[in-house]
Design a protein around this motif. Structure first.
Motif, mmCIF file in Angstrom:
data_model
loop_
_atom_site.group_PDB
_atom_site.id
_atom_site.type_symbol
_atom_site.label_atom_id
_atom_site.label_comp_id
_atom_site.label_asym_id
_atom_site.label_seq_id
_atom_site.Cartn_x
_atom_site.Cartn_y
_atom_site.Cartn_z
ATOM 1 N N GLN A 284 0.841 -1.212 0.000
ATOM 2 C CA GLN A 284 0.000 0.000 0.000
ATOM 3 C C GLN A 284 0.872 1.256 0.000
ATOM 4 N N PHE A 285 1.909 1.217 0.845
ATOM 5 C CA PHE A 285 2.802 2.373 0.981
ATOM 6 C C PHE A 285 3.542 2.633 -0.332
ATOM 7 N N LEU A 286 4.080 1.570 -0.934
ATOM 8 C CA LEU A 286 4.833 1.720 -2.193
ATOM 9 C C LEU A 286 3.939 2.315 -3.274
ATOM 10 N N ALA A 287 2.685 1.841 -3.306
ATOM 11 C CA ALA A 287 1.763 2.322 -4.339
ATOM 12 C C ALA A 287 1.367 3.774 -4.058
ATOM 13 N N ARG A 288 1.066 4.077 -2.791
ATOM 14 C CA ARG A 288 0.604 5.430 -2.462
ATOM 15 C C ARG A 288 1.665 6.479 -2.766
ATOM 16 N N LEU A 289 2.937 6.137 -2.489
ATOM 17 C CA LEU A 289 4.004 7.115 -2.685
ATOM 18 C C LEU A 289 4.717 6.971 -4.020
ATOM 19 N N ASN A 290 4.208 6.049 -4.850
ATOM 20 C CA ASN A 290 4.826 5.829 -6.149
ATOM 21 C C ASN A 290 6.352 5.691 -6.018
ATOM 22 N N ILE A 291 6.758 4.824 -5.111
ATOM 23 C CA ILE A 291 8.191 4.652 -4.826
ATOM 24 C C ILE A 291 8.884 4.015 -6.035
ATOM 25 N N PRO A 292 10.017 4.557 -6.477
ATOM 26 C CA PRO A 292 10.722 4.019 -7.642
ATOM 27 C C PRO A 292 11.171 2.569 -7.436
ATOM 28 N N ALA A 293 11.426 1.895 -8.573
ATOM 29 C CA ALA A 293 11.648 0.443 -8.543
ATOM 30 C C ALA A 293 12.774 0.005 -7.610
ATOM 31 N N LYS A 294 13.909 0.692 -7.667
ATOM 32 C CA LYS A 294 15.060 0.216 -6.884
ATOM 33 C C LYS A 294 14.790 0.309 -5.380
#
Ligand code: ATP
Ligand code: MG
Length: 419
Positions: A284-294
């Motif tokens: 959820q966090f990765l998606a919400r903050l659009n965290i880059p792949a690496k």
């Protein structure tokens, strides 16, 4: 109030000359240039800040182009935004066209049209960031203070400039708390009320913008104070229900900073921030903050490794076994787990901590001295056979069974006879 003397004392000579030159060239074009934002605030507070933002009443890009032609500066222009960066050998200057902003809907990027300095100052986040200093010859050093910024600085207050400010752009909630903690200021009463009211408006902000503000917070000397305060105010759960700013985070952030090479400190903070999350929470966090792949990989690995730590809790593990358990994880994830595990004598996970550290400081750098070419010369043919020999050599090197080049040659030869 005139700050000419303070500017002369505060800015490095070289930078001062550049700024004066720009202002002089602007004057010839019939335009006025001002220092604005953070540098004005910090100059009044007496904190060093040579990150200069200049506002031009007129076309900043054209002015910057002209300055670049007559100096050593490299120009980076954004015509769409009316902004330009001038990069000199030792400094960078940001120039912006004075602008007026209107927000069509909360959280959206504003519509921008050219405006006066006053228009440009009212669109800013807080009164303490909405002051300017004139660089024009006729009133050089004069403070422009339409919105009581100086008074608020003196009273150590953070104040928005109009009641719709947080709802127009809820990243200001994060920015405000950052200044509150950095300077030890307080929110002015009405601002504090509106901040609480508008916390739900964070939902209107894109992931990239929230991430950007978190990165900004991570550049603070003590970001854990900002994170804790955001937790206390109820801002963090609005970003993600599992986000916390507790004592554990404070302790681990502090430790992270003390590492010898904090080259990727912000990324390490992100990995620590999600350490207590469930797998779903992290997604959820990765998606919400659009965290880059690496960084996403490092954050996922952090949790994946956390579940595997019991495998490392055996004093009898050989270095090569530790290596094989850890080689598939991002180093940042290993670092985060090393910080998270106990390192005090007699604590349950001390062994785990030591093994993680051993990998980070030594094992991951271990290489065999012999390479494929040399093995060929010893009569070992390329292909699976060589791969096997290299693997055995590497393992022996990790476990200290071979040390010198000669040791490796001897082992390789004995292996080639057996294969
Ligand atoms: P810092 O020391 O944290 O860099 P700063 O004041 O230089 O402080 P920046 O993020 O570099 O902050 O932004 C420069 C200026 O742009 C601010 O001083 C503020 O006036 C304005 N600004 C930045 N973000 C916003 C925003 N979301 N809304 C309104 N104004 C903003
Ligand atoms: Mg800045």
């Amino acid at each position: 109030m005139n700050l000419a003397r303070q500017i002369e004392q505060y800015l490095p000579q070289q930078l001062l000359e550049l700024v004066k030159d720009i202002s002089g060239q602007a004057a010839k074009r019939g335009q006025r240039v001002y220092l604005v934002g953070g540098v004005v605030r910090d100059l009044l507070l007496g904190y060093p800040n040579f990150d200069l933002d200049l506002v031009v009443e007129g076309d900043a890009v054209k002015l910057a182009q002209q300055v670049a032609e007559t100096s050593q500066a490299k120009l980076l222009a954004h015509h769409r935004f009316g902004t330009a960066k001038l990069r000199y050998k030792n400094f960078t200057l940001d120039l912006a066209t004075a602008r007026r902003e209107t927000y069509a809907k909360p959280g959206a990027l504003p519509a921008v049209t050219p405006g006066t300095l006053k228009d440009d100052l009212i669109r800013r986040d807080f009164s303490i960031n909405a002051m300017a200093i004139s660089l024009a010859a006729n009133d050089y050093g004069e403070l422009v203070n339409h919105y009581q910024g100086r008074n608020d600085l003196e009273h150590r207050l953070i104040r928005i400039l109009h009641p719709g400010s947080f709802s127009d752009d809820a990243t200001r909630i994060l920015r405000g708390v950052c200044y509150e903690q950095r300077f030890g200021f307080e929110f002015e009463t009405h601002t504090a009320q509106l901040l609480k009211r508008d916390i739900p408006m964070l939902d209107t902000i894109s992931g990239d913008r929230i991430r950007h503000e978190l990165e900004h917070i991570f550049e603070e000397d003590r970001p854990e104070l900002v994170i804790k305060r955001l937790g206390d105010l109820g801002v963090l759960p609005r970003i993600n229900p599992f986000l916390k700013g507790d004592g554990w985070i404070a302790e681990k952030f502090d430790k992270a900073r003390r590492l010898k090479k904090p080259t990727q400190l912000a990324s390490l903070y992100f990995c620590l921030l999600i350490y207590s999350f469930s797998e779903r929470g992290v997604e959820q966090f990765l998606a919400r903050l659009n965290i880059p792949a690496k960084l996403s990989r490092a954050m996922r690995d952090t949790l994946r490794l956390k579940t595997k730590l019991p495998l490392l809790d055996r004093p009898s593990l050989k270095p090569s076994e530790i290596y094989h358990l850890l080689r598939e994880y991002e180093p940042l994830a290993i670092q985060a787990n090393a910080l998270a595990s106990d390192e005090k004598e007699g604590t349950p996970s001390l062994i785990v901590h030591r093994h993680l550290q051993l990998f980070l400081t030594k094992l991951r750098y271990v290489r065999t001295s012999l390479d494929g070419e040399e093995l060929k010369r010893l009569g070992i043919s390329a292909g699976p056979e060589m791969g096997q020999v290299l693997q055995i050599l590497h393992k022996a090197k990790l476990d200290g069974e071979v040390r010198t080049r000669a040791d490796e040659k001897k082992l390789a030869l004995s292996l080639s006879l057996k294969l």
